[in-house]
Design an enzyme around this catalytic site. Structure first.
Site, PDB file in Angstrom:
ATOM      1  N   HIS A 195      -5.905   3.641  -0.470  1.00 43.36           N
ATOM      2  CA  HIS A 195      -5.883   3.330   0.961  1.00 43.36           C
ATOM      3  C   HIS A 195      -5.939   4.563   1.856  1.00 43.36           C
ATOM      4  O   HIS A 195      -6.007   4.442   3.084  1.00 43.36           O
ATOM      5  CB  HIS A 195      -4.666   2.461   1.296  1.00 43.36           C
ATOM      6  CG  HIS A 195      -3.359   3.189   1.270  1.00 43.36           C
ATOM      7  ND1 HIS A 195      -2.712   3.496   0.093  1.00 43.36           N
ATOM      8  CD2 HIS A 195      -2.573   3.667   2.262  1.00 43.36           C
ATOM      9  CE1 HIS A 195      -1.592   4.127   0.360  1.00 43.36           C
ATOM     10  NE2 HIS A 195      -1.472   4.248   1.662  1.00 43.36           N
ATOM     11  N   HIS A 196      -5.906   5.775   1.262  1.00 40.22           N
ATOM     12  CA  HIS A 196      -6.103   6.997   2.044  1.00 40.22           C
ATOM     13  C   HIS A 196      -7.428   7.692   1.699  1.00 40.22           C
ATOM     14  O   HIS A 196      -7.650   8.826   2.148  1.00 40.22           O
ATOM     15  CB  HIS A 196      -4.936   7.957   1.836  1.00 40.22           C
ATOM     16  CG  HIS A 196      -3.715   7.587   2.628  1.00 40.22           C
ATOM     17  ND1 HIS A 196      -3.656   7.657   4.010  1.00 40.22           N
ATOM     18  CD2 HIS A 196      -2.503   7.117   2.232  1.00 40.22           C
ATOM     19  CE1 HIS A 196      -2.461   7.269   4.415  1.00 40.22           C
ATOM     20  NE2 HIS A 196      -1.749   6.928   3.363  1.00 40.22           N
ATOM     21  N   ASP A 253      -4.438  -0.146   8.075  1.00 40.69           N
ATOM     22  CA  ASP A 253      -3.250   0.720   8.088  1.00 40.69           C
ATOM     23  C   ASP A 253      -3.345   1.755   9.199  1.00 40.69           C
ATOM     24  O   ASP A 253      -2.387   1.983   9.945  1.00 40.69           O
ATOM     25  CB  ASP A 253      -3.119   1.401   6.719  1.00 40.69           C
ATOM     26  CG  ASP A 253      -1.870   2.266   6.619  1.00 40.69           C
ATOM     27  OD1 ASP A 253      -0.833   1.860   7.167  1.00 40.69           O
ATOM     28  OD2 ASP A 253      -1.931   3.333   5.991  1.00 40.69           O
ATOM     29  N   LYS A 310       5.934   5.594  -1.421  1.00 40.70           N
ATOM     30  CA  LYS A 310       6.828   6.360  -0.552  1.00 40.70           C
ATOM     31  C   LYS A 310       8.286   6.226  -0.965  1.00 40.70           C
ATOM     32  O   LYS A 310       9.136   6.971  -0.482  1.00 40.70           O
ATOM     33  CB  LYS A 310       6.667   5.909   0.907  1.00 40.70           C
ATOM     34  CG  LYS A 310       5.371   6.395   1.546  1.00 40.70           C
ATOM     35  CD  LYS A 310       5.298   5.994   3.012  1.00 40.70           C
ATOM     36  CE  LYS A 310       4.029   6.510   3.666  1.00 40.70           C
ATOM     37  NZ  LYS A 310       3.928   6.085   5.092  1.00 40.70           N
ATOM     38  N   HIS A 363       0.808  -1.225   0.000  1.00 41.60           N
ATOM     39  CA  HIS A 363       0.000   0.000   0.000  1.00 41.60           C
ATOM     40  C   HIS A 363       0.838   1.271   0.000  1.00 41.60           C
ATOM     41  O   HIS A 363       0.438   2.297  -0.541  1.00 41.60           O
ATOM     42  CB  HIS A 363      -0.963  -0.007   1.196  1.00 41.60           C
ATOM     43  CG  HIS A 363      -0.296  -0.017   2.543  1.00 41.60           C
ATOM     44  ND1 HIS A 363       0.170  -1.188   3.119  1.00 41.60           N
ATOM     45  CD2 HIS A 363      -0.009   0.980   3.411  1.00 41.60           C
ATOM     46  CE1 HIS A 363       0.709  -0.898   4.306  1.00 41.60           C
ATOM     47  NE2 HIS A 363       0.611   0.420   4.500  1.00 41.60           N
ATOM     48  N   ASP A 364       2.026   1.243   0.599  1.00 39.91           N
ATOM     49  CA  ASP A 364       2.858   2.452   0.674  1.00 39.91           C
ATOM     50  C   ASP A 364       4.060   2.409  -0.270  1.00 39.91           C
ATOM     51  O   ASP A 364       5.053   3.105  -0.045  1.00 39.91           O
ATOM     52  CB  ASP A 364       3.353   2.662   2.115  1.00 39.91           C
ATOM     53  CG  ASP A 364       2.322   3.379   2.972  1.00 39.91           C
ATOM     54  OD1 ASP A 364       1.464   4.076   2.405  1.00 39.91           O
ATOM     55  OD2 ASP A 364       2.378   3.253   4.213  1.00 39.91           O
ATOM     56  N   HIS A 419       2.318   9.924  -2.728  1.00 36.64           N
ATOM     57  CA  HIS A 419       2.790   8.535  -2.762  1.00 36.64           C
ATOM     58  C   HIS A 419       1.699   7.582  -3.242  1.00 36.64           C
ATOM     59  O   HIS A 419       1.991   6.511  -3.763  1.00 36.64           O
ATOM     60  CB  HIS A 419       3.327   8.108  -1.386  1.00 36.64           C
ATOM     61  CG  HIS A 419       2.271   7.724  -0.388  1.00 36.64           C
ATOM     62  ND1 HIS A 419       1.627   8.640   0.418  1.00 36.64           N
ATOM     63  CD2 HIS A 419       1.747   6.514  -0.057  1.00 36.64           C
ATOM     64  CE1 HIS A 419       0.764   8.000   1.200  1.00 36.64           C
ATOM     65  NE2 HIS A 419       0.819   6.710   0.932  1.00 36.64           N
TER      66      HIS A 419
END
Length: 457
Positions: A369-370, A398, A318, A314-315, A343
């Protein structure tokens, strides 16, 4: 019968529109990453405007066509050169003043040659010299100022700039003997028509050269990124070995991964977490929380496993965020906040083009996911069921894990505080049905988290 200069110009205007479209493509390909592309795009725009004004002579006053048509072309060529200076990172205020002064002199000469008898010959000489300087300066910049590792990508642009300068040098000398009257468009001079046609072709070559310059710089940026990633990976090898014993239990989950693809995805996710000074256990816990929730949802087994396997990615985006911003302890500036939020887009772009189901799922999760149930998230401000189920699941998992551990910008929350927050955000940040499942499965979730995680419960 001589060639019709007016017809050549009309054809050239159409071709210049194509060059403008090509310049738009070049701009879209490198915008935000390479300097000077805006100037190249505007250069072709003004050049096209200038040609249109010259072609319209007969429908608009002749003095207006000559003065403002050539002024637009001067501005367009100036934008081209400024863009080249910016592309090569050589631009400064002195260059701007030089270009403004150079244009002012030629515009003054253009006005003067409009009012004197037999002014066409002198206009042709002045305009030819202007274009000669433009072409010579472009070729010199690419030959003298381009980095060595970019030289192979500058050959086309350098050649066309150089040929452009030579062609207008020839025209300047030829203009001294001009004897076909004071009406340039109706002169039917075959050499002049040929020169104008070649100029249009050379500008097309410049447009292609600009695309190659952008491609070259993007290629170098990609190589540089790959080298830095390789250096980061080498520095991580010793740390990964050191953590192997601590993460033995996680290796049991890794053995369940059926392909090398899954192993690569997990390693990349751990690299991202390590750069942000978070424990590599974070991505594993998010995956396990996701497993618990999707199992309770009763999803089809293969689809549920895709969510679990893709959750650690998911990240991934970054990886493009500088360390000093990623690990900043103080308040982020608006620019830094936007960079951090990017990201999601970066991760999606890295994964979206794959045809493999696992990477497609990872791309969706990276992007969403955000996002928040009430539409206040980012990057697309989706709300409710507009957000994919995997995105909603990983969002909840998360946030839960992030609140439970120390981050550079905050201390870990205690268990009661976290659970109260999740309940409060039911229907706001989180899907209310998933929050209900979360609390129904709370014992299993806390077991995975191995509470207390250094928390004061």
């Amino acid at each position: 019968m001589g060639l019709d200069i007016h017809s050549v110009l009309i054809t050239g205007t159409g071709m210049s529109f194509i060059f403008l479209c090509l310049s738009v493509f070049t701009w879209l390909k490198g915008r935000g990453r390479i300097e000077g592309l805006d100037n190249w795009f505007m250069g072709f725009g003004f050049f096209l405007l200038g040609l249109v004004l010259i072609v319209l002579r007969g429908f608009i006053p002749e003095w207006f066509s000559i003065l403002f048509g050539n002024t637009a072309i001067f501005i367009g060529l100036s934008f081209k050169i400024i863009g080249l200076f910016k592309y090569l990172q050589q631009y400064n205020s002195t260059i701007l003043y030089f270009i403004l002064g150079f244009n002012a002199i030629h515009l003054a000469l253009l006005v003067w040659f409009l009012v004197i008898p037999e002014g066409l010959k002198y206009r042709m000489i002045s305009i030819s010299l202007y274009n000669t300087v433009f072409g010579a300066l472009g070729a010199w910049l690419l030959l003298a100022k381009a980095p060595k590792n970019l030289r192979s990508h500058t050959i086309v642009a350098t050649s066309f700039y150089g040929l452009y300068a030579l062609l207008y040098t020839f025209r300047a000398f030829r203009s001294f003997t001009w004897n076909r009257g004071n009406d340039w468009l109706q002169s039917k001079d075959p050499v002049e028509s040929l020169i104008i046609g070649l100029v249009i072709i050379l500008l097309g070559g410049v447009a292609v050269g600009e695309m190659l310059l952008v491609h070259g710089k993007l290629e170098l940026m990609l190589i540089d990124t790959a080298q830095r990633l390789n250096e980061t990976n080498r520095s991580l090898e010793e740390e990964i070995v050191h953590r192997a014993a601590i993460e033995q239990e996680l290796q049991n989950s890794n053995r369940e991964l059926a392909s090398t693809q899954k192993e690569i995805m997990k390693t990349l996710a751990e690299v991202v977490e390590f750069r942000s000074k978070e424990t590599a256990l974070h991505v594993a816990r998010v995956s396990e929380y996701s497993r618990i929730i999707v199992s309770a949802l009763g999803l089809e087994a293969e689809y549920a496993q895709l969510i679990v396997d893709a959750a650690p990615m998911h990240d991934l985006g970054k990886i493009a965020i500088p360390d000093d911003i990623l690990n900043k302890q103080g308040t982020l500036t608006e620019t830094e906040r936007q960079l951090i939020q990017s990201h999601t887009i970066v991760g999606y772009n890295l994964l979206k083009n794959s045809e493999r189901p696992l990477l497609k799922m990872a791309a969706i999760i990276a992007l969403e996911h955000h996002e928040q149930w009430d539409g206040q998230g980012y990057p697309m401000k989706k709300k409710g069921t507009e957000i994919s189920l995997p995105g909603r699941v990983v969002c909840l998992c998360d946030v839960f894990d992030a609140l439970a551990v120390d981050r550079p910008y905050k201390q870990a929350w205690n268990t009661d505080h976290i659970l109260a927050y999740i309940q409060k955000q039911r229907g706001l940040l989180f899907d209310p049905d998933l929050v209900d499942i979360f609390f129904n499965q709370l014992d299993a979730i806390l077991q995975v988290a191995k509470f207390p995680l250094g928390l004061n419960t």
